[in-house]
Design a protein around this motif. Structure first.
Motif, PDB file in Angstrom:
ATOM      1  N   LEU A   1      10.102  34.236  70.933  1.00 30.14           N
ATOM      2  CA  LEU A   1       8.545  33.748  70.629  1.00 30.14           C
ATOM      3  C   LEU A   1       7.980  34.546  69.380  1.00 30.14           C
ATOM      4  O   LEU A   1       7.673  33.953  68.416  1.00 30.14           O
ATOM      5  CB  LEU A   1       7.600  33.425  71.641  1.00 30.14           C
ATOM      6  N   ARG A   2       7.999  35.937  69.693  1.00 34.88           N
ATOM      7  CA  ARG A   2       7.803  36.903  68.613  1.00 34.88           C
ATOM      8  C   ARG A   2       8.477  36.756  67.275  1.00 34.88           C
ATOM      9  O   ARG A   2       7.966  36.715  66.346  1.00 34.88           O
ATOM     10  CB  ARG A   2       7.932  38.240  69.174  1.00 34.88           C
ATOM     11  N   LEU A   3       9.633  36.670  67.234  1.00 36.93           N
ATOM     12  CA  LEU A   3      10.666  36.141  66.074  1.00 36.93           C
ATOM     13  C   LEU A   3      10.243  34.789  65.429  1.00 36.93           C
ATOM     14  O   LEU A   3      10.176  35.014  64.328  1.00 36.93           O
ATOM     15  CB  LEU A   3      11.975  36.270  66.753  1.00 36.93           C
ATOM     16  N   ALA A   4       9.899  33.966  66.226  1.00 40.60           N
ATOM     17  CA  ALA A   4       9.589  32.767  65.544  1.00 40.60           C
ATOM     18  C   ALA A   4       8.198  33.011  64.884  1.00 40.60           C
ATOM     19  O   ALA A   4       8.145  32.208  63.752  1.00 40.60           O
ATOM     20  CB  ALA A   4       9.499  31.789  66.750  1.00 40.60           C
ATOM     21  N   ILE A   5       7.246  33.560  65.561  1.00 39.46           N
ATOM     22  CA  ILE A   5       5.862  33.620  65.045  1.00 39.46           C
ATOM     23  C   ILE A   5       6.078  34.579  63.881  1.00 39.46           C
ATOM     24  O   ILE A   5       5.419  34.133  62.429  1.00 39.46           O
ATOM     25  CB  ILE A   5       4.925  34.151  65.837  1.00 39.46           C
ATOM     26  N   PHE A   6       6.931  35.439  63.688  1.00 38.33           N
ATOM     27  CA  PHE A   6       6.970  36.433  62.394  1.00 38.33           C
ATOM     28  C   PHE A   6       7.760  35.447  61.306  1.00 38.33           C
ATOM     29  O   PHE A   6       7.389  35.756  60.438  1.00 38.33           O
ATOM     30  CB  PHE A   6       7.820  37.570  62.859  1.00 38.33           C
TER      31      PHE A   6
END
Length: 95
Positions: A34-39
C-alpha cells in the motif's frame, strides 16, 4: 500438538486467531504494498505537475515555483493546521 477445529473453507479467516504471526506478516506485506502504491501515485502526480507557476502577492512580490512544490506546501500547511486544531480540542477536553 493442538488439533485445530474443522472449518468450512469459506471461514478460513478464523485462521488468524490460531496463527497470529502469519496474519502479522501478511499485514506487513499488505502495508508495504500500500505504501509503495501511494508513493508511485504521488510520484506520477509530481511528474505530471512539474511546470512552473507564478504566485503573485502584494507590493509586487512574485514567486515562481513548480506546481508540485506549491501543492506540497499547501498540503503540509493544512496537515499542520488540522493537527494543531485537533490537539487544542484534546487539551480543552482534558480540562
Amino acid at each position: 500438538m493442538q488439533r485445530l477445529p474443522r472449518m468450512h473453507p469459506c471461514c478460513r479467516a478464523g485462521a488468524a486467531i490460531y496463527y497470529p504471526e502469519l496474519s502479522q506478516k501478511i499485514m506487513r506485506i499488505f502495508a508495504t504494498l500500500l505504501r509503495l502504491a501511494i508513493f508511485l501515485l504521488l510520484l506520477s502526480f509530481a511528474v505530471k505537475n512539474s511546470e512552473m507557476v507564478t504566485i503573485q502577492y502584494y507590493l509586487g512580490i512574485e514567486w515562481e515555483l513548480p506546481m508540485i512544490i506549491i501543492l506540497f506546501i499547501c498540503f503540509t500547511a493544512g496537515t499542520i493546521f488540522g493537527y494543531f486544531s485537533c490537539l487544542l480540542q484534546k487539551l480543552y477536553k482534558k480540562q
